[in-house]
Scaffold this motif. Sequence first.
Motif, PDB file in Angstrom:
ATOM      1  N   LEU A  91      11.870  46.139  -7.497  1.00 45.65           N
ATOM      2  CA  LEU A  91      11.878  45.899  -6.057  1.00 45.65           C
ATOM      3  C   LEU A  91      11.501  47.168  -5.304  1.00 45.65           C
ATOM      4  O   LEU A  91      11.753  48.284  -5.769  1.00 45.65           O
ATOM      5  N   ASN A  92      10.921  46.992  -4.110  1.00 40.45           N
ATOM      6  CA  ASN A  92      10.647  48.144  -3.251  1.00 40.45           C
ATOM      7  C   ASN A  92      11.894  48.484  -2.429  1.00 40.45           C
ATOM      8  O   ASN A  92      12.937  47.837  -2.551  1.00 40.45           O
ATOM      9  N   ASP A  93      11.781  49.498  -1.571  1.00 38.79           N
ATOM     10  CA  ASP A  93      12.955  49.970  -0.831  1.00 38.79           C
ATOM     11  C   ASP A  93      13.532  48.902   0.084  1.00 38.79           C
ATOM     12  O   ASP A  93      14.759  48.759   0.195  1.00 38.79           O
ATOM     13  N   VAL A  94      12.662  48.149   0.767  1.00 38.84           N
ATOM     14  CA  VAL A  94      13.131  47.107   1.682  1.00 38.84           C
ATOM     15  C   VAL A  94      13.868  46.015   0.917  1.00 38.84           C
ATOM     16  O   VAL A  94      14.957  45.577   1.295  1.00 38.84           O
ATOM     17  N   GLN A  95      13.275  45.583  -0.199  1.00 37.24           N
ATOM     18  CA  GLN A  95      13.905  44.530  -0.995  1.00 37.24           C
ATOM     19  C   GLN A  95      15.216  45.007  -1.609  1.00 37.24           C
ATOM     20  O   GLN A  95      16.193  44.256  -1.677  1.00 37.24           O
ATOM     21  N   ASP A 129      26.637  35.425 -12.429  1.00 37.23           N
ATOM     22  CA  ASP A 129      25.384  35.065 -13.076  1.00 37.23           C
ATOM     23  C   ASP A 129      24.272  34.930 -12.048  1.00 37.23           C
ATOM     24  O   ASP A 129      24.456  35.199 -10.858  1.00 37.23           O
ATOM     25  N   MET A 130      23.110  34.490 -12.506  1.00 35.12           N
ATOM     26  CA  MET A 130      21.930  34.447 -11.636  1.00 35.12           C
ATOM     27  C   MET A 130      22.096  33.458 -10.485  1.00 35.12           C
ATOM     28  O   MET A 130      21.666  33.714  -9.367  1.00 35.12           O
ATOM     29  N   LYS A 131      22.745  32.333 -10.741  1.00 34.99           N
ATOM     30  CA  LYS A 131      22.866  31.341  -9.671  1.00 34.99           C
ATOM     31  C   LYS A 131      23.794  31.825  -8.566  1.00 34.99           C
ATOM     32  O   LYS A 131      23.636  31.443  -7.399  1.00 34.99           O
ATOM     33  N   ASP A 132      24.755  32.680  -8.897  1.00 36.61           N
ATOM     34  CA  ASP A 132      25.602  33.283  -7.866  1.00 36.61           C
ATOM     35  C   ASP A 132      24.776  34.161  -6.932  1.00 36.61           C
ATOM     36  O   ASP A 132      24.926  34.108  -5.710  1.00 36.61           O
ATOM     37  N   LEU A 133      23.919  34.972  -7.503  1.00 33.75           N
ATOM     38  CA  LEU A 133      23.085  35.853  -6.692  1.00 33.75           C
ATOM     39  C   LEU A 133      22.106  35.051  -5.858  1.00 33.75           C
ATOM     40  O   LEU A 133      21.858  35.366  -4.686  1.00 33.75           O
ATOM     41  N   ALA A 182      21.854  32.421   1.413  1.00 31.62           N
ATOM     42  CA  ALA A 182      22.770  32.306   2.539  1.00 31.62           C
ATOM     43  C   ALA A 182      22.491  33.310   3.641  1.00 31.62           C
ATOM     44  O   ALA A 182      22.617  32.987   4.820  1.00 31.62           O
ATOM     45  N   ILE A 183      22.132  34.544   3.278  1.00 34.27           N
ATOM     46  CA  ILE A 183      22.128  35.599   4.287  1.00 34.27           C
ATOM     47  C   ILE A 183      20.879  35.615   5.156  1.00 34.27           C
ATOM     48  O   ILE A 183      20.934  36.065   6.303  1.00 34.27           O
ATOM     49  N   ALA A 184      19.758  35.116   4.674  1.00 34.10           N
ATOM     50  CA  ALA A 184      18.516  35.260   5.442  1.00 34.10           C
ATOM     51  C   ALA A 184      18.508  34.452   6.742  1.00 34.10           C
ATOM     52  O   ALA A 184      18.264  35.009   7.819  1.00 34.10           O
ATOM     53  N   PRO A 185      18.762  33.139   6.731  1.00 38.17           N
ATOM     54  CA  PRO A 185      18.647  32.375   7.979  1.00 38.17           C
ATOM     55  C   PRO A 185      19.652  32.797   9.039  1.00 38.17           C
ATOM     56  O   PRO A 185      19.317  32.883  10.224  1.00 38.17           O
ATOM     57  N   ILE A 186      20.886  33.090   8.648  1.00 38.01           N
ATOM     58  CA  ILE A 186      21.875  33.431   9.656  1.00 38.01           C
ATOM     59  C   ILE A 186      21.649  34.822  10.207  1.00 38.01           C
ATOM     60  O   ILE A 186      21.900  35.108  11.381  1.00 38.01           O
ATOM     61  N   ALA A 187      21.118  35.722   9.369  1.00 36.01           N
ATOM     62  CA  ALA A 187      20.804  37.061   9.855  1.00 36.01           C
ATOM     63  C   ALA A 187      19.749  37.000  10.950  1.00 36.01           C
ATOM     64  O   ALA A 187      19.821  37.715  11.951  1.00 36.01           O
ATOM     65  N   GLN A 188      18.779  36.128  10.782  1.00 42.83           N
ATOM     66  CA  GLN A 188      17.746  35.989  11.797  1.00 42.83           C
ATOM     67  C   GLN A 188      18.329  35.430  13.099  1.00 42.83           C
ATOM     68  O   GLN A 188      17.996  35.891  14.191  1.00 42.83           O
ATOM     69  N   THR A 240      11.326  38.374   2.587  1.00 40.63           N
ATOM     70  CA  THR A 240      11.848  39.343   1.624  1.00 40.63           C
ATOM     71  C   THR A 240      12.742  38.659   0.602  1.00 40.63           C
ATOM     72  O   THR A 240      12.655  38.933  -0.607  1.00 40.63           O
ATOM     73  N   VAL A 241      13.614  37.785   1.069  1.00 41.31           N
ATOM     74  CA  VAL A 241      14.477  37.048   0.149  1.00 41.31           C
ATOM     75  C   VAL A 241      13.643  36.220  -0.819  1.00 41.31           C
ATOM     76  O   VAL A 241      13.931  36.155  -2.018  1.00 41.31           O
ATOM     77  N   GLY A 242      12.566  35.613  -0.316  1.00 36.81           N
ATOM     78  CA  GLY A 242      11.697  34.824  -1.182  1.00 36.81           C
ATOM     79  C   GLY A 242      11.066  35.656  -2.281  1.00 36.81           C
ATOM     80  O   GLY A 242      10.947  35.213  -3.432  1.00 36.81           O
ATOM     81  N   THR A 243      10.682  36.883  -1.932  1.00 31.73           N
ATOM     82  CA  THR A 243      10.106  37.778  -2.946  1.00 31.73           C
ATOM     83  C   THR A 243      11.130  38.112  -4.023  1.00 31.73           C
ATOM     84  O   THR A 243      10.822  38.102  -5.219  1.00 31.73           O
TER      85      THR A 243
END
Length: 536
Positions: free
Chosen positions: A134-138, A158-162, A168-174, A200-203
Amino acid sequence: MAASGIASGDTDGRIFIGKGEQPAWLALNLANRHGLVTGATGTGKTVSLQVMAEGFARAGVPVFAADIKGDLSGVAEVGEAKDFILKRTKEIGLDFQPDQFTTVFWDVFGEQGHPVRATVSEMGPLLLSRMLDLNDVQEGVLNVAFRVADDMGLPLMDMKDLRAMLDAIAPIAQKVAENGDVNADIRQAAQALGNVTKQTVGTIQRQLLVLENQGGEKFFGEPALLLKDFIRTDSQGRGVVNILVADKLMNNPRLYATFLLWMLSELFEELPEVGDPDKPKLVFFFDEAHLLFNDAPKPLMDKIEQVVRLIRSKGVGVYFITQNPIDVPDRVLAQLGNRVQHALRAFTPRDQKAVAAAADTFRPNPKLDTAKVITELGKGEALVSFLEGNGTPAMVERVLVRPPAARIGPITPEERKAIIAASPVKGRYDTAVDSESAYEKLRARIDGKSGDADAEPGGGGLFGQLGSLVSTVFGTNTPRGKLTTGQVVARNVARTVATTVVGGLAAQLGKKVGGSLGGSVGRSIVRGTLGGMLRR
């Protein structure tokens, strides 16, 4: 020392490695000062690694070693007195005594050894960012997800937790960042969190998918590896040799390097300070070590240097195996006191430069032209320099490396199965466990398993709705409405995180925020996550 002094091999406090004009001994009380084994392909690095591993095991020191090609697995079976072995032992004045060592096989994929797992939380955002490239932003977004999960009490196993936290965080942050009906300080904090964009979350999610396709989903989960299970001795007081089967793992070099760095970090965090013990508590062999340093960002290099520099006080010796000393950064190389250098070839100007650099890492011997000898060494020969006395490097010597006492080369699949079946950790890690963690807890709250509601929150904009939304955090209110199940999941997971993140703003929002805010959780997150972002 006369040949008779080494006839039986190792002595108290020392490991016999080989013999030239003088015997070459590795002192156990200096073995936690780390080491380096280098040389071109096919020059005998793996045999030297096996000789050192056997010596540590005989001295009661547990060993952990990565096995890239499978050749190291022979340490589990009795060696054979073949002609070339007897010839070498006669040359160095050693009586060959066949031996074998208690061995435990580990495999991230669970195919040729016991599964090795770690939780996402244990790996942490820095190492996981390295694994995902990942880059710095990610990486910053990943840090936000970890912090929010931590302060909400949502374990990332595990992966599904992450994935659930990232979704969860992307839409509400916007939404928070776009709300302008707040003072300047609150708007600045909200905008900082608002940098968590869907793109960014999608990446990050795509990178997680790549990791899963490479077998990463088998690594993250429970039961997680307990370090005490490979820091152990057998019934005879010998150190157990733990072998990480890494042939398939090498298909993803970044996963391999990050996994071994995680193990070092865990050892550093968990083991107590012991200073300079009479012998190490554990010796760690890191094959193909250059993979650890390739394209490593500065924060990661700083962490590697810190772990290597400080872990010796925990009684752990780290030995890197690679082709050339220049593969290891200077600030790490300076920490590696015990050196074994096999042959290098100098066919090109670059090769010649590498040979000169390798020669310069040794304490000079007036009797040897080190740079010239490096190109002349035969298979099974090496230049060695081990620490002596008060920890100063001995002058470099040309030696014949002793043959291993156990088998040279890989074991058969049938032999491996028998060893795994008799393993002291059999059954402890073989079955994966899917415990209740972030994904399950969020779904439980969303699906109304802890409560229910039958209406949408009232008006007043996003901040005016916080009083109604906060109950979602504690699982007491989950509106269902007429939406589809997928829409309900997306909406309520977003609300869960929104309530927690924005909850800490209550003291400054005054009448704009209604209801009970569960303040301590929200304030902790805003001070930690947003405050940390704004101070950078």
